[in-house]
Structure formats: C-alpha cells, structure tokens
Design an enzyme around this catalytic site. Structure first.
Site, short mmCIF file in Angstrom:
data_model
loop_
_atom_site.label_atom_id
_atom_site.label_comp_id
_atom_site.label_asym_id
_atom_site.label_seq_id
_atom_site.Cartn_x
_atom_site.Cartn_y
_atom_site.Cartn_z
N GLY A 1 3.95 8.14 2.58
CA GLY A 1 2.54 8.04 2.98
C GLY A 1 1.72 7.64 1.78
O GLY A 1 2.17 7.71 0.64
N LEU A 2 0.50 7.22 2.05
CA LEU A 2 -0.39 6.77 0.98
C LEU A 2 -0.78 7.92 0.06
O LEU A 2 -0.58 9.10 0.40
CB LEU A 2 -1.66 6.15 1.60
CG LEU A 2 -1.47 4.75 2.20
CD1 LEU A 2 -2.67 4.37 3.05
CD2 LEU A 2 -1.26 3.72 1.09
N SER A 3 -1.37 7.60 -1.08
CA SER A 3 -1.81 8.63 -2.01
C SER A 3 -2.81 9.56 -1.31
O SER A 3 -3.75 9.10 -0.65
CB SER A 3 -2.47 7.97 -3.22
OG SER A 3 -2.88 8.97 -4.12
N LYS B 1 2.19 14.22 0.63
CA LYS B 1 3.63 14.18 0.33
C LYS B 1 4.03 15.34 -0.59
O LYS B 1 5.00 16.05 -0.32
CB LYS B 1 4.00 12.85 -0.35
CG LYS B 1 3.70 11.62 0.48
CD LYS B 1 4.12 10.33 -0.23
CE LYS B 1 3.38 10.04 -1.52
NZ LYS B 1 1.93 9.81 -1.35
N SER C 1 6.47 4.80 -0.54
CA SER C 1 7.45 3.73 -0.47
C SER C 1 6.86 2.54 0.27
O SER C 1 6.47 2.63 1.41
CB SER C 1 8.68 4.34 0.21
OG SER C 1 9.39 3.43 0.94
N1 LIG Z 1 -1.68 19.71 6.56
C1 LIG Z 1 -1.65 19.21 5.32
N2 LIG Z 1 -0.49 18.84 4.78
C2 LIG Z 1 -0.45 18.34 3.52
N3 LIG Z 1 -1.52 18.18 2.72
C3 LIG Z 1 -2.71 18.55 3.19
C4 LIG Z 1 -2.83 19.07 4.51
N4 LIG Z 1 -4.10 19.32 4.73
C5 LIG Z 1 -4.74 19.01 3.61
N5 LIG Z 1 -3.91 18.53 2.66
C6 LIG Z 1 -4.36 18.14 1.31
O1 LIG Z 1 -4.18 16.78 1.01
C7 LIG Z 1 -4.36 16.61 -0.40
C8 LIG Z 1 -3.42 15.57 -0.94
O2 LIG Z 1 -2.10 16.05 -0.89
P1 LIG Z 1 -0.96 15.60 -1.93
O3 LIG Z 1 -1.40 15.68 -3.33
O4 LIG Z 1 0.21 16.41 -1.50
O5 LIG Z 1 -0.78 14.06 -1.54
P2 LIG Z 1 0.29 13.01 -2.07
O6 LIG Z 1 0.73 12.25 -0.86
O7 LIG Z 1 1.35 13.71 -2.87
O8 LIG Z 1 -0.57 12.07 -2.99
P3 LIG Z 1 -0.08 11.19 -4.27
O9 LIG Z 1 0.70 10.01 -3.71
O10 LIG Z 1 -1.37 10.75 -4.88
O11 LIG Z 1 0.74 12.07 -5.16
C9 LIG Z 1 -4.16 17.99 -1.03
O12 LIG Z 1 -5.41 18.44 -1.50
C10 LIG Z 1 -3.67 18.83 0.15
O13 LIG Z 1 -4.08 20.16 0.02
MG LIG Z 2 1.97 13.52 -4.84
#
Ligand SMILES: Nc1ncnc2c1ncn2[C@@H]1O[C@H](COP(=O)(O)OP(=O)(O)OP(=O)(O)O)[C@@H](O)[C@H]1O
Ligand SMILES: [Mg+2]
Length: 169
Positions: A7-9, A13, A80
């Site tokens: 998924g996107l940033s 994830k 990805s």
């Molecule tokens: N149900 C949920 N599941 C996962 N994350 C959530 C949910 N609801 C809210 N969030 C929030 O989404 C935000 C981003 O999550 P996270 O850092 O895990 O994203 P990421 O996909 O790892 O981003 P990146 O690619 O930038 O590392 C966090 O603040 C997290 O708490």
């Molecule tokens: Mg992350």
C-alpha cells in the site's frame, strides 16, 4: 509462506505488519518481519527513483525467497510498485498471501505521517509515489483492507487478516 502487505505510504503497512508479527511470533519462532524501511537500511544501493525502487523490489523478493526456501515465514511490508514482481512472488514462493491496504489519497494526505505528501506537493521532494510516480493497483490481491475496514481499528484489521490467511505451519 510470505505474507506481503502492500500500500502507499501511510496506508498502515508498518502498523499492521507489526501487529501481525506480535500476534504470530509467540507460536512461530520461524517468522521474521521485514519492513520496507528496514530493507533500505540493508540494501544501501537503492534510491527512490523508479530504477532504484525496481532494484529494491528485486532485492526484497529474492531475499524473501531465500528465507522461504529455508522454511522461514516472512511478513513483508513494502510499497511494491511493480506488478511483475508481485507475479514473480506468487510463482516463486511456497505460499504467498498478498494484502492490499487500499486507502484513498485524501486519507493518506490527512495522515501524512512522514510529511511526504505535503512536501511533494510543495515541490520540496521528488519521487513520491501517488504524487509524481503513479501507483499501479495490485492486480490480484488475496485480501483488500480499505478505509471502512481501517475505520474499525487495527485490531479488527488484524483479525480479518488472521481469518483469511492460510495457516502458518
Ligand atoms: N486500521 C488501521 N490500520 C493500520 N494503520 C492505521 C489504522 N488506522 C489508522 N492507522 C494509522 O495510519 C498511519 C500510517 O501507518 P503506517 O506508518 O503503518 O503506514 P505505512 O504504510 O507503513 O507507511 P510508510 O510506507 O510511509 O512506512 C499510522 O499513524 C497508523 O496509526
Ligand atoms: Mg512503514
């Protein structure tokens, strides 16, 4: 088995992969968590251009296969970009479960946990996926977790993944 969260940033994830790892690790010593950000600490030859990202995708899939071939289960949390590597994963891993965290860009911009989207839109950083690099939606995810699903909370998303993924052995 490789469990692949894509998924996107800001799509969750890292949050969901850590929750999944915490839940499964006590019963499965042969489980590792590989986060996209950690990969970049290891594979230092990749930047954020499309070509750098392609090399990164190749490294990640190849490493997952080396582990999978030795009976190590992997949770990979990666942005990805390349459908060909997702297809490669499905062909080459002993078992592959792909979870697509499908959040609207509006929500991601509201979260903007890394200040990426605001910086990209202001022209301060290049090569941000979803802004100046298009994100091809995964063609065949095994599970999609969308905004309404995430609104139910991390715990509910975790239970959905656990209910749908093949059992770990
Ligand atoms: N149900 C949920 N599941 C996962 N994350 C959530 C949910 N609801 C809210 N969030 C929030 O989404 C935000 C981003 O999550 P996270 O850092 O895990 O994203 P990421 O996909 O790892 O981003 P990146 O690619 O930038 O590392 C966090 O603040 C997290 O708490
Ligand atoms: Mg992350």
């Amino acid at each position: 088995m490789v469990i692949w969260l894509i998924g996107l940033s800001g799509s969750g994830k890292t949050t969901l992969s850590e929750a999944l790892y915490q839940r499964l690790k006590p019963g499965h010593a042969n489980l590792v968590l590989l986060d996209g950000d950690a990969f970049r600490e290891v594979f230092r030859d990749v930047d954020h251009t499309i070509e750098g990202r392609r090399r990164n995708a190749e490294h990640i899939s190849n490493l997952c296969k080396v582990l999978d071939d030795q009976g190590i289960h992997v949770i990979a949390a990666v942005l990805s970009l390349f459908p060909e590597w997702q297809a490669w994963n499905r062909t080459n891993f002993s078992s592959y479960f792909e979870v697509f965290l499908d959040l609207p860009l509006k929500t991601l911009k509201e979260r903007d946990t890394k200040d990426l989207y605001a910086a990209a839109e202001a022209g301060r950083i290049p090569d941000v996926i979803g802004i100046d690099i298009p994100f091809p939606r995964p063609a065949a995810p095994d599970l999609v977790i969308d905004k309404p699903a995430q609104d139910d909370g991390v715990e509910a998303c975790l239970e959905t993944i656990l209910a749908q993924m093949p059992p770990l052995v």
